[in-house]
Design a protein around this motif. Structure first.
Motif, mmCIF file in Angstrom:
data_model
loop_
_atom_site.group_PDB
_atom_site.id
_atom_site.type_symbol
_atom_site.label_atom_id
_atom_site.label_comp_id
_atom_site.label_asym_id
_atom_site.label_seq_id
_atom_site.Cartn_x
_atom_site.Cartn_y
_atom_site.Cartn_z
ATOM 1 N N TYR A 426 0.847 -1.114 -0.170
ATOM 2 C CA TYR A 426 -0.027 -0.074 -0.025
ATOM 3 C C TYR A 426 0.882 1.079 0.020
ATOM 4 O O TYR A 426 2.060 1.102 0.637
ATOM 5 C CB TYR A 426 -0.849 0.239 1.195
ATOM 6 C CG TYR A 426 -1.599 -1.288 1.638
ATOM 7 C CD1 TYR A 426 -2.952 -1.485 1.061
ATOM 8 C CD2 TYR A 426 -0.956 -2.430 2.193
ATOM 9 C CE1 TYR A 426 -3.597 -2.610 1.275
ATOM 10 C CE2 TYR A 426 -1.748 -3.339 2.411
ATOM 11 C CZ TYR A 426 -3.060 -3.590 1.812
ATOM 12 O OH TYR A 426 -3.574 -4.789 2.206
ATOM 13 N N GLY A 427 0.353 2.263 -0.709
ATOM 14 C CA GLY A 427 0.977 3.578 -0.585
ATOM 15 C C GLY A 427 2.434 3.679 -1.466
ATOM 16 O O GLY A 427 2.412 3.236 -2.541
ATOM 17 N N PHE A 428 3.475 4.265 -0.819
ATOM 18 C CA PHE A 428 4.625 4.525 -1.359
ATOM 19 C C PHE A 428 5.611 3.428 -1.078
ATOM 20 O O PHE A 428 5.912 3.228 0.245
ATOM 21 C CB PHE A 428 5.249 5.914 -1.213
ATOM 22 C CG PHE A 428 4.331 7.005 -1.495
ATOM 23 C CD1 PHE A 428 4.809 7.325 -2.861
ATOM 24 C CD2 PHE A 428 3.593 7.549 -0.718
ATOM 25 C CE1 PHE A 428 4.075 8.489 -3.662
ATOM 26 C CE2 PHE A 428 2.858 8.732 -1.334
ATOM 27 C CZ PHE A 428 3.065 9.236 -2.719
ATOM 28 N N VAL A 429 6.454 2.896 -2.227
ATOM 29 C CA VAL A 429 7.328 1.497 -1.942
ATOM 30 C C VAL A 429 8.724 2.365 -2.014
ATOM 31 O O VAL A 429 9.037 2.385 -3.424
ATOM 32 C CB VAL A 429 7.022 0.632 -2.769
ATOM 33 C CG1 VAL A 429 8.110 -0.595 -2.768
ATOM 34 C CG2 VAL A 429 5.792 -0.097 -2.587
ATOM 35 N N THR A 430 9.224 2.511 -1.105
ATOM 36 C CA THR A 430 10.625 3.474 -1.155
ATOM 37 C C THR A 430 11.853 2.634 -0.644
ATOM 38 O O THR A 430 12.974 3.125 -0.871
ATOM 39 C CB THR A 430 10.434 4.656 -0.232
ATOM 40 O OG1 THR A 430 10.428 4.189 1.274
ATOM 41 C CG2 THR A 430 9.319 5.583 -0.445
ATOM 42 N N ARG A 431 11.609 1.221 -0.389
ATOM 43 C CA ARG A 431 12.582 0.523 -0.082
ATOM 44 C C ARG A 431 12.101 -0.818 -0.428
ATOM 45 O O ARG A 431 10.963 -1.290 -0.785
ATOM 46 C CB ARG A 431 12.936 0.500 1.435
ATOM 47 C CG ARG A 431 11.649 0.101 2.322
ATOM 48 C CD ARG A 431 12.367 -0.494 3.563
ATOM 49 N NE ARG A 431 12.489 -1.908 3.487
ATOM 50 C CZ ARG A 431 13.620 -2.154 3.850
ATOM 51 N NH1 ARG A 431 14.589 -1.472 4.356
ATOM 52 N NH2 ARG A 431 13.853 -3.397 3.298
#
Length: 497
Positions: A426-431
């Motif tokens: 969900y949302g932002f996958v930053t890693r």
């Protein structure tokens, strides 16, 4: 005559672009990895030299997770083909697979062909019939499925010479005595089901003439799938057009296509029972478009070759597929897709961008899911793996997503990220995302996803595609969950951009 003329024109175009070549050992050039690449302008037919083929997994398959967590390395699709497809074209008496024990069941389920044998016992039983002096072709499962290797393999079989092609501390390929392989396999100690078989490649290749330059490459990291997809796409498609290469359909009654094509407009080829919507726009300037058996394309779609649409796949209306897109069977794809591979039964049905990426099987991308495949600095992309950061030397690279994972609506995946198998995102996958988690770090949450939840989800997904959930599917999820236990410890890790 007209079809032959246009096919010849396409092959000539590939030759001019230096992408269609054949493996004839005396005429080679070397790339930056000191591996040979091909330099001829046609594909030649060869006589049949039957030999048993053994495809083995080595410890390097573990470095390809999550791609190889639920499949053998021989079943990775790259540039529309898997190593299992290349081996089937050699031809050979039988194809034998030395895979991690927990993959034997799912492999036998997905490849029930009579001349396919999985696991040590099955392979040993096949080798018992070998005669004295008989050799086998011993291939690494991590070999990149380059169809141009066929002549290289066929030449090796025809010469029947004891020869090995080393790759670091393992083998890429070898022609070795069948009885020697049988003896080594019989002496293997008991192996935990999730471990790679402890095959001593030094003993396998003992006494063989060693060649250090050869036209083969092995997958070493997941980003190699994206790089090689673009590098090999055109030559693999050219082979499909000039040879019979059956593709899996996902249907029990007709598990493989017949590999035939009909050209309906310049550079556009279709298999049997294909449905094309109105106002379809195609551009074959840079390569052909192949739409395989039973596939359907909705109205107002744009296809820019080279593109391969697998059997019984569905391209949703207003979709745009551009440059090196390969869809396996029974996929659903909409929105914009570029230079990506999508494995069977995966859905990217809604709007959103997917570029320079690899998606495993049984994935669902929610509406509006997009990934980045280019840094704001336009620089080379670096991937984060277990051993540390690895430079890809690629300007474009999107994401790698493991089997069974799902994204919510409007999920945004940053450049070069890896999403493990069986996760909900969900949302932002930053890693990078571990396997079996509910990932919502942008909302401050990341929790373990129980394997029982995924088993129930699997059953519901299967029923929508008329696939029967068997015990082998459930067992596979249990093993994947246990193997990935150590990954799920990220609550206190810093945000990684």
């Amino acid at each position: 005559m007209e079809k032959k003329r246009k096919t010849t024109k396409f092959l000539q175009f590939l030759s001019e672009k230096n992408v269609l070549h054949v493996a004839i050992l005396p005429e080679m050039r070397y790339n930056r990895h000191n591996r040979c690449t091909f330099q001829l302008d046609k594909i030649e037919a060869r006589s049949d030299f039957p030999m048993k083929v053994i495809i083995f997994e080595d410890p390097g398959v573990l470095e390809l997770f999550p791609v190889t967590m639920g499949r053998g390395a021989y079943a990775i699709t790259c540039a529309t083909l898997r190593m299992i497809d290349v081996a089937a074209q050699i031809p050979c008496e039988s194809i034998n697979f030395l895979c991690r024990p927990y993959l034997e069941g799912i492999s036998q389920y997905e490849y029930p062909e009579k001349n396919f044998h999985f696991g040590v016992e099955a392979v040993c039983e096949e080798l018992e019939s070998a005669t004295e002096g008989e050799n086998v072709l011993f291939l690494n499962a991590r070999l990149v499925p380059d169809i141009r290797l066929l002549d290289f393999f066929r030449d090796g079989i025809a010469q029947n010479e004891l020869v090995s092609f080393p790759w670091d501390d393992t083998l890429a390929c070898a022609c070795v005595p069948a009885k020697r392989v049988l003896k080594i396999l019989r002496e293997l100690p008991p192996t935990p089901v999730t471990d790679v078989l402890p095959i001593d490649c030094g003993k396998i290749a003992c006494g063989c003439r060693q060649c250090v330059h050869y036209p083969m490459e092995l997958f070493t990291h997941p980003h190699d799938l994206v790089r090689n997809n673009m590098a090999l796409f055109s030559s693999n498609l050219a082979y499909r057009l000039t040879h019979t290469v059956p593709a899996q359909t996902g249907k029990k009654e007709t598990p493989w296509t017949d590999g035939s094509w009909t050209e309906i407009r310049e550079g556009v080829y279709i298999g049997k029972n294909v449905k094309l919507g109105e106002y379809l726009v195609t551009d074959t300037t840079n390569g052909p478009i192949l739409v395989d058996e039973g596939a359907s394309i909705g109205p107002f779609c744009y296809l820019k070759g080279p593109v391969y649409i697998g059997p019984y796949s569905k391209v949703i209306e207003h979709a745009a597929l551009k440059d090196f897109v390969g869809l396996a069977h029974t996929t659903k794809v909409g929105g914009e897709v570029e230079a990506s591979t999508i494995e069977p039964y995966t859905n990217k049905q809604h709007h959103g961008f997917l570029g320079h990426s690899y998606l495993g099987s049984w994935i669902n991308l929610g509406a509006g899911t997009c990934n980045s495949d280019l840094k704001n600095t336009y620089g080379s992309i670096t991937m984060q793996y277990k051993e540390g950061r690895v430079a890809t030397e690629m300007q474009f690279h999107g994401c790698i997503i493991g089997d069974y994972s799902k994204t919510a609506i409007n999920t945004s995946i940053f450049t070069g990220k890896i999403i493990g198998s069986c996760s909900m995102v969900y949302g932002f996958v930053t890693r990078n995302v571990p396997c079996f988690v509910n990932y919502a770090r942008s909302f401050g949450q990341c929790t373990e996803l129980p394997v029982e939840v995924m088993i129930n989800t699997q059953q519901r997904m299967f029923s929508r595609r008329n696939v029967q959930q068997e015990q082998v599917h459930i067992n596979l999820l249990y093993e994947m969950f246990a193997m990935s236990q150590s990954e799920r410890q990220m609550e206190n890790e810093p945000l990684s951009l």
